[in-house]
Design a protein around this motif. Structure first.
Motif, PDB file in Angstrom:
ATOM      1  N   ALA A  63       0.829  -1.210   0.000  1.00  0.00           N
ATOM      2  CA  ALA A  63       0.000   0.000   0.000  1.00  0.00           C
ATOM      3  C   ALA A  63       0.864   1.261   0.000  1.00  0.00           C
ATOM      4  O   ALA A  63       0.517   2.265  -0.629  1.00  0.00           O
ATOM      5  N   LYS A  64       1.999   1.224   0.680  1.00  0.00           N
ATOM      6  CA  LYS A  64       2.908   2.369   0.695  1.00  0.00           C
ATOM      7  C   LYS A  64       3.688   2.501  -0.618  1.00  0.00           C
ATOM      8  O   LYS A  64       4.104   3.588  -0.987  1.00  0.00           O
ATOM      9  N   LEU A  65       3.878   1.391  -1.309  1.00  0.00           N
ATOM     10  CA  LEU A  65       4.648   1.366  -2.544  1.00  0.00           C
ATOM     11  C   LEU A  65       3.870   1.888  -3.751  1.00  0.00           C
ATOM     12  O   LEU A  65       4.394   2.665  -4.545  1.00  0.00           O
ATOM     13  N   VAL A  66       2.623   1.480  -3.870  1.00  0.00           N
ATOM     14  CA  VAL A  66       1.857   1.796  -5.080  1.00  0.00           C
ATOM     15  C   VAL A  66       1.489   3.272  -5.133  1.00  0.00           C
ATOM     16  O   VAL A  66       1.438   3.963  -4.115  1.00  0.00           O
ATOM     17  N   ASP A  67       1.245   3.746  -6.342  1.00  0.00           N
ATOM     18  CA  ASP A  67       0.880   5.146  -6.555  1.00  0.00           C
ATOM     19  C   ASP A  67      -0.398   5.495  -5.801  1.00  0.00           C
ATOM     20  O   ASP A  67      -1.316   4.673  -5.723  1.00  0.00           O
ATOM     21  N   PRO A  68      -0.475   6.716  -5.275  1.00  0.00           N
ATOM     22  CA  PRO A  68      -1.702   7.166  -4.608  1.00  0.00           C
ATOM     23  C   PRO A  68      -2.897   7.061  -5.567  1.00  0.00           C
ATOM     24  O   PRO A  68      -2.778   7.376  -6.750  1.00  0.00           O
ATOM     25  N   GLY A  98       0.800  -9.500  -7.245  1.00  0.00           N
ATOM     26  CA  GLY A  98      -0.173  -8.809  -8.074  1.00  0.00           C
ATOM     27  C   GLY A  98       0.462  -7.766  -8.964  1.00  0.00           C
ATOM     28  O   GLY A  98       1.686  -7.632  -9.032  1.00  0.00           O
ATOM     29  N   LEU A  99      -0.396  -7.026  -9.638  1.00  0.00           N
ATOM     30  CA  LEU A  99       0.025  -5.943 -10.515  1.00  0.00           C
ATOM     31  C   LEU A  99      -0.360  -4.625  -9.866  1.00  0.00           C
ATOM     32  O   LEU A  99      -1.443  -4.501  -9.288  1.00  0.00           O
ATOM     33  N   ALA A 100       0.532  -3.632  -9.968  1.00  0.00           N
ATOM     34  CA  ALA A 100       0.247  -2.325  -9.372  1.00  0.00           C
ATOM     35  C   ALA A 100       1.005  -1.240 -10.120  1.00  0.00           C
ATOM     36  O   ALA A 100       2.043  -1.488 -10.734  1.00  0.00           O
ATOM     37  N   LYS A 101       0.468  -0.024 -10.050  1.00  0.00           N
ATOM     38  CA  LYS A 101       1.135   1.140 -10.622  1.00  0.00           C
ATOM     39  C   LYS A 101       2.111   1.700  -9.608  1.00  0.00           C
ATOM     40  O   LYS A 101       1.759   1.969  -8.465  1.00  0.00           O
ATOM     41  N   VAL A 102       3.361   1.868 -10.053  1.00  0.00           N
ATOM     42  CA  VAL A 102       4.411   2.478  -9.239  1.00  0.00           C
ATOM     43  C   VAL A 102       5.084   3.514 -10.138  1.00  0.00           C
ATOM     44  O   VAL A 102       5.592   3.159 -11.207  1.00  0.00           O
ATOM     45  N   CYS A 103       5.036   4.778  -9.722  1.00  0.00           N
ATOM     46  CA  CYS A 103       5.595   5.864 -10.534  1.00  0.00           C
ATOM     47  C   CYS A 103       4.994   5.873 -11.936  1.00  0.00           C
ATOM     48  O   CYS A 103       5.686   6.112 -12.929  1.00  0.00           O
ATOM     49  N   GLY A 104       3.694   5.571 -12.009  1.00  0.00           N
ATOM     50  CA  GLY A 104       2.988   5.642 -13.280  1.00  0.00           C
ATOM     51  C   GLY A 104       3.156   4.436 -14.186  1.00  0.00           C
ATOM     52  O   GLY A 104       2.556   4.387 -15.251  1.00  0.00           O
TER      53      GLY A 104
END
Length: 139
Positions: A63-68, A98-104
């Motif tokens: 939760a802290k890693l992924v983009d707001p 899983g898959l997540a957005k990090v820095c877009g």
């Protein structure tokens, strides 16, 4: 009428339709409840133990890693589901994937869940890892 509009002959007021709709709602509720239980990892006691050590759980770290404003699209929620019960279970095979957005950008995110058997690996971790590798090679 447009060709893209689908016609239906379903009678939304029939007892059979209402019975089926209720069944779907019940099944979705069951799945949601199972997922909430799985997301507890090793349980409240194990989460508290991690917090006492100054550590975050796998999902808290993610939760802290992924983009707001974005969230993890979890892939391995049911890995090792209802397996290893003789040892207290292994929710998500002890690994949140899983898959997540990090820095877009979209990334595959993998976090070991220390609340599940203190982070020990299970045979299903290997299966989940192989599955992630296959996904990675498709891109």
């Amino acid at each position: 009428m447009s060709d893209s509009v689908l016609k239906t002959s379903a009678n939304h007021k029939s007892p059979e339709f209402e019975k089926n709709a209720r069944r779907i709602i019940d099944l979705l509720t069951k799945i949601k409840n199972e997922e909430e239980q799985i997301h507890q990892g090793g349980g409240a006691k194990a989460i508290e133990s991690q917090h006492k050590k100054g550590r975050l759980t796998a999902r808290e770290r993610i939760a802290k890693l992924v983009d707001p404003g974005s969230q993890l699209f979890e892939l391995g929620t049911y890995a090792a589901y209802e397996m290893y019960e003789e040892w207290g279970g292994a929710p998500c095979a002890g690994t949140v994937t899983g898959l997540a957005k990090v820095c877009g950008r979209t990334f595959m995110v993998i976090a070991n869940d220390a609340t599940v058997k203190a982070g020990a690996f299970f045979p299903d971790d290997r299966k989940e890892s192989d599955s992630r590798a296959k996904y990675r090679h498709r891109e």
